[in-house]
Enzyme design. Structure first.
Site, PDB file in Angstrom:
ATOM      1  N   SER A   1       0.553   8.169  -8.994  1.00  0.00           N
ATOM      2  CA  SER A   1       1.939   7.703  -9.135  1.00  0.00           C
ATOM      3  C   SER A   1       2.960   8.570  -8.397  1.00  0.00           C
ATOM      4  O   SER A   1       4.140   8.245  -8.380  1.00  0.00           O
ATOM      5  CB  SER A   1       2.329   7.644 -10.617  1.00  0.00           C
ATOM      6  OG  SER A   1       1.567   6.679 -11.278  1.00  0.00           O
TER       7      SER A   1
ATOM      8  N   THR B   1      -4.216  -3.568  -4.492  1.00  0.00           N
ATOM      9  CA  THR B   1      -4.478  -4.939  -4.944  1.00  0.00           C
ATOM     10  C   THR B   1      -4.533  -5.875  -3.747  1.00  0.00           C
ATOM     11  O   THR B   1      -3.688  -5.794  -2.850  1.00  0.00           O
ATOM     12  CB  THR B   1      -3.364  -5.389  -5.911  1.00  0.00           C
ATOM     13  OG1 THR B   1      -3.358  -4.488  -7.005  1.00  0.00           O
ATOM     14  CG2 THR B   1      -3.593  -6.806  -6.420  1.00  0.00           C
TER      15      THR B   1
ATOM     16  N   ALA C   1       0.830  -1.207   0.000  1.00  0.00           N
ATOM     17  CA  ALA C   1       0.000   0.000   0.000  1.00  0.00           C
ATOM     18  C   ALA C   1       0.861   1.252   0.000  1.00  0.00           C
ATOM     19  O   ALA C   1       1.420   1.645   1.029  1.00  0.00           O
ATOM     20  CB  ALA C   1      -0.935  -0.012   1.206  1.00  0.00           C
TER      21      ALA C   1
ATOM     22  N   GLU D   1       8.709  -4.718  -9.527  1.00  0.00           N
ATOM     23  CA  GLU D   1       7.346  -4.485 -10.033  1.00  0.00           C
ATOM     24  C   GLU D   1       7.366  -4.097 -11.509  1.00  0.00           C
ATOM     25  O   GLU D   1       6.470  -4.446 -12.270  1.00  0.00           O
ATOM     26  CB  GLU D   1       6.679  -3.373  -9.217  1.00  0.00           C
ATOM     27  CG  GLU D   1       5.237  -3.109  -9.614  1.00  0.00           C
ATOM     28  CD  GLU D   1       4.583  -2.024  -8.758  1.00  0.00           C
ATOM     29  OE1 GLU D   1       5.311  -1.118  -8.285  1.00  0.00           O
ATOM     30  OE2 GLU D   1       3.363  -2.090  -8.564  1.00  0.00           O
TER      31      GLU D   1
END
Lengths: 394, 250
Positions: free
Chosen positions: A139, A165, A131, A250
């Site tokens: 962003s 997510t 988170a 990521e």
């Protein structure tokens, strides 16, 4: 000397994951995917299959229940999932759990934190989330409004996080909060927050365009109490150390399933273009169609080499932060365009839900947004190659 | 208990097969190779028996150096060590393969040999039976269930129209059918461990086995392409057409 060959073990791994997914995940997925996509629900039976193969803790050391995979091995296993056609949303949930929450915990966690949490992420007893994104900033992951203030042996968190997510099903949240706003990115700290902590709540589940099997939510901290021993890494080093490591993974490893799925899409398009006739000949005879498929193939090969190179850098203990940004920028813009063209080649069939490519289109659309927009990636690369400091860009 | 599992490197059953222009064999470029699926079931069964009764699982392959890949896969699944009989590309018939195995079995002295009932490339279904004859060991072929107790194996066989249960004394030859088990997938730790496991390479010439072929493959041909069918209006037209094609016995 440069050696571009993959170790036989990695080729074997790719084959093993591909076969496992094809035999065990796809048959289940075929039955439930369209319905769950419509209802926007998580596919627990697929998650169970991830767990069975050890994917939930894939890169974690074996002593914490993981499989001990390198970044490159993880990239290749994830690519095989995409190649087999495993649902994009489910793989995204897997990545949020294993990579975004698990990898920083495995890299920066204390022995106690790893025993308490990493082992549980590996077994699936806990589901992990990451988170950082906030409602106001997207962003912009530096100017956080969520704050943490030390009170005795606890930290008190206030604020909220959006587009998280796995939040609706999550048990463990890796949360970034400002601990010294005057220091900007050098004043951010990472916390491990359990869903049961006082003052923590998931305020809502969000509805999305794609990746709909992966639940996304908003979380809120109202004087949320986090014990001191749940600070991950050093105080104020949350961005500099942890977030940069996460972004490295990521923006490369985590995108590898979509690289695998492009290969599968190309195979399907080749078969389609050779069989589908228009004006008395297969449409593969038309240069307009050839161009689209050839461009996809070129992108695929470039992307895979680039991706493996970045993973290789990570495994050498480097932090390919700028490389990962530039890969994500390239890949995001390319894949969205290619899947658009894939639908164009398939025509009416591509527009139908049964073809599944429309779902793929909705899924990949996220790649230019999630994990930092293409615009932010461009800024990061620009700053690096032009030698500008953060201040000048801001 | 020591179990020997002979495995064959075959093309992936899902790959599209093309023949060489002269029909001498299949075109192996761009083809993926795997452990013969029936042999993979044999590896799985051997591992399960080892997990239950203890012992060792030895993998044997007869073929070129490339078959090391398949031996490593079996080791990654959990087998203990491997033996490759390097044929240096020589063409061998089923009888020669069985005779080579007899030689290796004589050295290894396993309690059980378990292997696929046939390889999916030539579908010959002979090696297990030949091996039983040459070794004078009992055989239980087409196994769909295997139980081992007190130096005996109880094997359920798939036969035409049903199942047959046989009991054989060990050592014995068992060949596997499709429904015996679902083979496991090699895990990453398994794959990494396999790297360290012993793999012995034996040169075919050193074994002194007579490999004069008794069966020679002359030529391979692809089946003729099926012509497109036609639709008929009703049963009368169907019968008329069948008569026309002389497809009816009356």
């Amino acid at each position: 000397m440069i050696d571009f060959s993959l170790e036989p073990e990695l080729i074997q791994l790719k084959d093993s994951v591909y076969r496992y997914a094809t035999d065990n995940i796809i048959p289940i997925q075929e039955k439930i995917q369209l319905e769950l996509d419509e209802k926007e629900e998580f596919a627990w039976p697929i998650w169970e299959k991830f767990k069975e193969f050890g994917l939930l803790g894939f890169p974690f050391p074996q002593e914490y229940g993981g499989q001990g995979a390198s970044a490159l091995a993880t990239t290749i296993a994830w690519e095989a999932l995409g190649l087999a056609g495993v649902d994009g949303g489910m793989v995204m949930s897997l990545s949020a759990h294993t990579i975004l929450c698990g990898v920083p915990l495995m890299t920066f966690g204390s022995e106690d934190q790893k025993k308490r949490y990493l082992t549980k992420l590996a077994t699936g007893e806990m589901i992990g989330c990451f988170a950082i994104t906030e409602p106001h900033g997207g962003s912009d992951s530096i100017h956080l409004k969520t704050t943490a203030v030390k009170k005795g042996d606890r930290w008190i968190l206030n604020g909220s996080k959006l587009y998280i997510t796995n939040a609706p099903i999550g048990d463990l949240f890796l949360v970034l909060a400002a601990t010294d706003k005057s220091l900007s990115s050098a004043g951010i700290t990472a916390f491990l927050v359990e869903k049961g902590f006082k003052g923590f709540s998931v305020s809502r589940k969000l509805q999305k365009m794609g990746n709909r099997l992966s639940p996304t939510g908003e979380i809120v901290f109202e004087d949320c109490e986090v014990p001191e021993e749940n600070v991950l890494g050093e105080v104020n080093m949350g961005f500099v150390q942890i977030v940069r490591t996460i972004f490295g993974w990521e923006r490369s490893v985590m995108l590898s399933p979509s690289v695998g799925s492009l290969e599968t899409v190309i195979k399907a398009l080749m078969a389609f273009a050779n069989n589908r006739t228009a004006f008395g000949k297969p449409i593969s005879y038309f240069q307009a169609i050839q161009k689209k498929i050839v461009d996809m193939k070129v992108t695929l090969e470039v992307a895979r080499s680039y991706l493996y190179t970045i993973a290789w850098h990570i495994d050498r203990g480097e932090l390919p932060f700028v490389e990962a940004s530039s890969f994500k920028l390239f890949w995001g813009d390319s894949i969205v365009q290619h899947i658009y063209e894939a639908i164009q080649i398939l025509g009416g069939l591509g527009y139908m839900r049964e073809s599944k490519i429309e779902k793929g289109y909705r899924d990949v659309r996220l790649i230019t947004i999630g994990g930092g927009t293409s615009e932010v990636q461009r800024t990061i690369v620009a700053r690096a190659i032009l030698g500008l400091s953060g201040k000048e860009i801001e | 208990m020591k179990i020997l599992v002979p495995i064959k490197r075959t093309h992936d059953p899902y790959s599209k097969i093309k023949l060489k222009p002269d029909g001498s064999g299949i075109d192996t470029s761009n083809i993926k190779f795997v452990i013969n699926p029936f042999d993979e079931i044999a590896v799985e069964e051997a591992l399960r028996k080892k997990e239950k009764h203890g012992g060792e699982v030895v993998i044997l392959s007869i073929g070129t150096q490339e078959a090391v890949e398949q031996i490593r896969t079996a080791l990654a699944m959990g087998a203990d060590r491997g033996i490759l009989v390097d044929t240096a590309g020589k063409t061998l018939d089923q009888d020669s393969i069985a005779r080579i195995m007899v030689k290796i079995i004589g050295e290894e002295k396993p309690d059980l040999v378990i292997m696929g009932k046939q390889a999916i490339d030539d579908d010959s279904n002979q090696v297990g039976q030949l091996l039983s004859e040459y070794l004078n060991w009992p055989q239980a072929t087409f196994a769909s269930k295997v139980d081992i107790q007190d130096k005996k194996a109880t094997v359920v066989r798939e036969v035409d129209g049903g199942l047959e249960t046989v009991e054989v004394d060990l050592p014995a030859i068992i060949t596997t059918d499709l429904r015996l088990n679902q083979p496991r997938y090699a895990s990453l730790p398994g794959i990494m461990k396999a790297k360290q496991k012993p793999l012995k390479v034996v040169k075919l010439d050193e074994l002194g086995v007579d490999i004069t072929p008794k069966v020679v493959v002359e030529k391979l041909e692809t089946p003729p392409e099926r012509k497109a069918g036609i639709k008929v209006k009703d049963v009368d037209e169907l019968i008329a057409k069948l008569k026309e094609m002389k497809a009816l016995p009356f």
